[in-house]
Write a protein that holds these residues in place. Structure first.
Motif, PDB file in Angstrom:
ATOM      1  N   LEU A  11      43.194  48.619  34.227  1.00  0.00           N
ATOM      2  CA  LEU A  11      43.022  47.745  35.387  1.00  0.00           C
ATOM      3  C   LEU A  11      43.427  48.486  36.651  1.00  0.00           C
ATOM      4  N   PRO A  12      42.773  48.200  37.772  1.00  0.00           N
ATOM      5  CA  PRO A  12      43.141  48.860  39.031  1.00  0.00           C
ATOM      6  C   PRO A  12      44.595  48.559  39.406  1.00  0.00           C
ATOM      7  N   LEU A  13      45.252  49.523  40.027  1.00  0.00           N
ATOM      8  CA  LEU A  13      46.642  49.343  40.435  1.00  0.00           C
ATOM      9  C   LEU A  13      46.811  48.243  41.472  1.00  0.00           C
ATOM     10  N   ASP A  14      45.803  48.046  42.312  1.00  0.00           N
ATOM     11  CA  ASP A  14      45.928  47.070  43.387  1.00  0.00           C
ATOM     12  C   ASP A  14      45.425  45.677  43.005  1.00  0.00           C
ATOM     13  N   PRO A  16      45.593  41.987  42.173  1.00  0.00           N
ATOM     14  CA  PRO A  16      46.642  40.995  42.440  1.00  0.00           C
ATOM     15  C   PRO A  16      47.274  40.472  41.144  1.00  0.00           C
ATOM     16  N   ALA A  17      48.546  40.193  41.199  1.00  0.00           N
ATOM     17  CA  ALA A  17      49.279  39.702  40.027  1.00  0.00           C
ATOM     18  C   ALA A  17      48.668  38.410  39.486  1.00  0.00           C
ATOM     19  N   GLU A  18      48.138  37.576  40.377  1.00  0.00           N
ATOM     20  CA  GLU A  18      47.527  36.316  39.939  1.00  0.00           C
ATOM     21  C   GLU A  18      46.313  36.567  39.057  1.00  0.00           C
ATOM     22  N   VAL A  19      45.545  37.604  39.372  1.00  0.00           N
ATOM     23  CA  VAL A  19      44.360  37.934  38.572  1.00  0.00           C
ATOM     24  C   VAL A  19      44.789  38.424  37.188  1.00  0.00           C
ATOM     25  N   ILE A  20      45.799  39.255  37.148  1.00  0.00           N
ATOM     26  CA  ILE A  20      46.308  39.749  35.864  1.00  0.00           C
ATOM     27  C   ILE A  20      46.823  38.583  35.026  1.00  0.00           C
ATOM     28  N   GLU A  21      47.507  37.654  35.669  1.00  0.00           N
ATOM     29  CA  GLU A  21      48.010  36.481  34.949  1.00  0.00           C
ATOM     30  C   GLU A  21      46.867  35.652  34.381  1.00  0.00           C
ATOM     31  N   MET A  22      45.797  35.463  35.178  1.00  0.00           N
ATOM     32  CA  MET A  22      44.649  34.694  34.693  1.00  0.00           C
ATOM     33  C   MET A  22      43.968  35.380  33.516  1.00  0.00           C
ATOM     34  N   ILE A  23      43.843  36.705  33.587  1.00  0.00           N
ATOM     35  CA  ILE A  23      43.256  37.455  32.476  1.00  0.00           C
ATOM     36  C   ILE A  23      44.098  37.260  31.227  1.00  0.00           C
ATOM     37  N   TRP A  24      45.388  37.382  31.379  1.00  0.00           N
ATOM     38  CA  TRP A  24      46.309  37.246  30.240  1.00  0.00           C
ATOM     39  C   TRP A  24      46.225  35.843  29.643  1.00  0.00           C
ATOM     40  N   LEU A  25      46.237  34.822  30.484  1.00  0.00           N
ATOM     41  CA  LEU A  25      46.146  33.448  29.989  1.00  0.00           C
ATOM     42  C   LEU A  25      44.821  33.206  29.265  1.00  0.00           C
ATOM     43  N   TYR A  26      43.742  33.726  29.836  1.00  0.00           N
ATOM     44  CA  TYR A  26      42.420  33.564  29.219  1.00  0.00           C
ATOM     45  C   TYR A  26      42.372  34.200  27.833  1.00  0.00           C
ATOM     46  N   THR A  27      42.932  35.394  27.704  1.00  0.00           N
ATOM     47  CA  THR A  27      42.859  36.092  26.420  1.00  0.00           C
ATOM     48  C   THR A  27      43.674  35.393  25.332  1.00  0.00           C
ATOM     49  N   ARG A  28      44.632  34.587  25.725  1.00  0.00           N
ATOM     50  CA  ARG A  28      45.470  33.897  24.745  1.00  0.00           C
ATOM     51  C   ARG A  28      44.900  32.548  24.323  1.00  0.00           C
ATOM     52  N   LEU A  29      43.805  32.125  24.968  1.00  0.00           N
ATOM     53  CA  LEU A  29      43.170  30.861  24.604  1.00  0.00           C
ATOM     54  C   LEU A  29      42.393  31.015  23.297  1.00  0.00           C
ATOM     55  N   PRO A  30      42.236  29.922  22.564  1.00  0.00           N
ATOM     56  CA  PRO A  30      41.363  29.967  21.386  1.00  0.00           C
ATOM     57  C   PRO A  30      39.931  30.286  21.807  1.00  0.00           C
ATOM     58  N   GLU A  31      39.170  30.868  20.904  1.00  0.00           N
ATOM     59  CA  GLU A  31      37.809  31.306  21.204  1.00  0.00           C
ATOM     60  C   GLU A  31      36.928  30.174  21.746  1.00  0.00           C
ATOM     61  N   GLU A  32      37.077  28.990  21.202  1.00  0.00           N
ATOM     62  CA  GLU A  32      36.259  27.855  21.646  1.00  0.00           C
ATOM     63  C   GLU A  32      36.558  27.510  23.112  1.00  0.00           C
TER      64      GLU A  32
END
Length: 58
Positions: A11-14, A16-32
């Motif tokens: 991921l790019p260094l710049d 935003p932390a909010e985007v990284i958090e959203m990516i992380w939350l999304y990946t932890r959701l069930p596939e459905e």
């Protein structure tokens, strides 16, 4: 046995932390639920839906 970790691409260094958090939350959701969110985003990004401020997601 399902792995208990995920591997994100570089991921790019710049990014935003909010985007990284959203990516992380999304990946932890069930596939459905991931599919439901992808479908929602695709539907709201269509050309006729230009005003995203009126969507539930925003």
């Amino acid at each position: 046995m399902e792995p208990k970790y995920i591997q994100l691409p570089p991921l790019p260094l710049d990014l935003p932390a909010e985007v990284i958090e959203m990516i992380w939350l999304y990946t932890r959701l069930p596939e459905e639920e991931q599919k439901m969110i992808r479908d929602f985003i695709r539907e709201n990004l269509k050309k006729e839906n230009k005003n995203l401020d009126e969507t539930d997601l925003s």
